[in-house]
Design an enzyme around this catalytic site. Sequence first.
Site, PDB file in Angstrom:
ATOM      1  N   THR A  43       0.852  -1.182   0.000  1.00 23.42           N
ATOM      2  CA  THR A  43       0.000   0.000   0.000  1.00 23.42           C
ATOM      3  C   THR A  43       0.881   1.223   0.000  1.00 23.42           C
ATOM      4  O   THR A  43       1.955   1.205   0.605  1.00 23.42           O
ATOM      5  CB  THR A  43      -0.863  -0.009   1.282  1.00 23.42           C
ATOM      6  N   ARG A  61     -14.563  -7.042   1.217  1.00 27.63           N
ATOM      7  CA  ARG A  61     -13.533  -6.962   2.271  1.00 27.63           C
ATOM      8  C   ARG A  61     -12.896  -5.569   2.268  1.00 27.63           C
ATOM      9  O   ARG A  61     -12.522  -5.037   1.222  1.00 27.63           O
ATOM     10  CB  ARG A  61     -12.479  -8.030   2.032  1.00 27.63           C
ATOM     11  N   VAL A  62     -12.789  -4.975   3.435  1.00 29.12           N
ATOM     12  CA  VAL A  62     -12.125  -3.675   3.562  1.00 29.12           C
ATOM     13  C   VAL A  62     -10.943  -3.845   4.505  1.00 29.12           C
ATOM     14  O   VAL A  62     -11.082  -4.449   5.570  1.00 29.12           O
ATOM     15  CB  VAL A  62     -13.107  -2.610   4.107  1.00 29.12           C
ATOM     16  N   GLY A  63      -9.800  -3.334   4.092  1.00 33.28           N
ATOM     17  CA  GLY A  63      -8.601  -3.429   4.943  1.00 33.28           C
ATOM     18  C   GLY A  63      -8.478  -2.219   5.851  1.00 33.28           C
ATOM     19  O   GLY A  63      -9.439  -1.487   6.107  1.00 33.28           O
ATOM     20  N   ASP A  64      -7.280  -2.011   6.327  1.00 34.36           N
ATOM     21  CA  ASP A  64      -7.020  -0.916   7.273  1.00 34.36           C
ATOM     22  C   ASP A  64      -6.896   0.445   6.599  1.00 34.36           C
ATOM     23  O   ASP A  64      -7.131   1.480   7.240  1.00 34.36           O
ATOM     24  CB  ASP A  64      -5.710  -1.197   8.011  1.00 34.36           C
ATOM     25  N   GLY A 106       0.590  -3.733   4.912  1.00 34.37           N
ATOM     26  CA  GLY A 106       0.641  -5.120   5.348  1.00 34.37           C
ATOM     27  C   GLY A 106      -0.752  -5.691   5.510  1.00 34.37           C
ATOM     28  O   GLY A 106      -1.702  -5.177   4.919  1.00 34.37           O
ATOM     29  N   GLY A 113      -4.034  -5.900   6.655  1.00 37.64           N
ATOM     30  CA  GLY A 113      -4.823  -4.845   7.284  1.00 37.64           C
ATOM     31  C   GLY A 113      -5.613  -5.278   8.492  1.00 37.64           C
ATOM     32  O   GLY A 113      -5.851  -4.476   9.406  1.00 37.64           O
TER      33      GLY A 113
HETATM   34  C1  SD4 Z   1      -4.940  -3.956   3.213  1.00 39.14           C
HETATM   35  N1  SD4 Z   1      -3.050  -2.872   4.207  1.00 39.14           N
HETATM   36  O1  SD4 Z   1      -5.888  -3.814   2.465  1.00 39.14           O
HETATM   37  C2  SD4 Z   1      -3.715  -3.151   2.961  1.00 39.14           C
HETATM   38  C3  SD4 Z   1      -2.878  -3.865   1.996  1.00 39.14           C
HETATM   39  C4  SD4 Z   1      -1.446  -3.590   2.144  1.00 39.14           C
HETATM   40  O2  SD4 Z   1       0.695  -4.021   2.069  1.00 39.14           O
HETATM   41  O3  SD4 Z   1      -0.960  -2.729   2.632  1.00 39.14           O
HETATM   42  N2  SD4 Z   1      -0.604  -4.297   1.847  1.00 39.14           N
HETATM   43  O4  SD4 Z   1      -4.913  -4.772   4.128  1.00 39.14           O
END
Ligand code: SD4
Length: 335
Positions: free
Chosen positions: A192, A220-223, A244, A246
């Site tokens: 990201t 799905r929603v990440g951080d 990373g 999320g």
């Molecule tokens: C997520 N943090 O959607 C994001 C993806 C990501 O390194 O950063 N990957 O979880």
Amino acid sequence: MISRRDWLKTTSLTGAGLLLPASFAVHAKTNQQARVVSTWDFGVGANQAAWQVLRNGGSALDAVEQGARWAESDLCNATVGRCGNPDRDGHLSLDASIMDGDGRCGSVAALEDILHPISVARRVMEKTPHVMLVGAGAQQFAVEQGFQKRRLLTPTAKKAWQEWKKESKYQPQMNVERLSKAIPGDKSNHDTLGMLAIDSQGRLAGACTTSGMAWKLRGRVGDSPIIGAGLYVDNQVGAATASGVGEEMIRNAASFLAVEMMRQGKSPSEACLAALERIVQKREEASKNLQVCLLAINKHGETGAYALHHGFVYAVCDHDKDERLLDSASVYAKG
Ligand code: SD4
């Protein structure tokens, strides 16, 4: 237009007493503290877009928006923006957030067919009383705001998805490779852009933009679009952003936690480490097999990072030392 090198030369001539317009000299002085930091090696390109704003005395908020826009459209990789890999059902959905040091923030999640989620997030912040819009509603809002809808899935991403579907094995994996080595379908399935900036007036801002995990469940929603998880900014203290898996950042409000650790007196890298230790403490076994990376800046412009595993790099750009790529320390030793 004056080049960056010329600019450096010119500002040092100012000290030698050469006559330059007063506003130019003031400008040069106040720009000393401007700095921008970004996750991963592609952060170098994003920083350069942001630096164009900062070097002209622009705001940290404008700078991080420009940096994120660069990643969303100019960079072509499998994890951010238009070239991102789709979800399990073949839809490319984008997440982004933006925040300034006064606590203003906006975000979008699961946004489809809009090139610049970061700018939609900024409109949410500036044009609505809300913080977050998702899915079809976010897209409707974007179109109302004048953003064009366009099909974003690239042929390469579509092909990678079709390959993946043959086995349909979904498992979040840690990214231990620099992103330049990442190709669709390889083990580096997430990264990201997280960007933090301080401007010539000492104002902080941050932006985070991603296509999330490849082959994620639809919806799905990440951080990254969640304030406090993927991004947090406070002018009184500093700012943090994450990359990373999320789910771990969300479980621990990791970016907020890192900022709170700086509030308690820790340096940016100590604060990132302390937030990661919380993740390890809660889920030690899981933390051995997934990557979480945190990047932070404090209100003095000092920066630092920490990751669970070796391999995280971050880019720093400022007046003094131009652009550089730094290795982050990690909780678990290499290998
Ligand atoms: C997520 N943090 O959607 C994001 C993806 C990501 O390194 O950063 N990957 O979880």
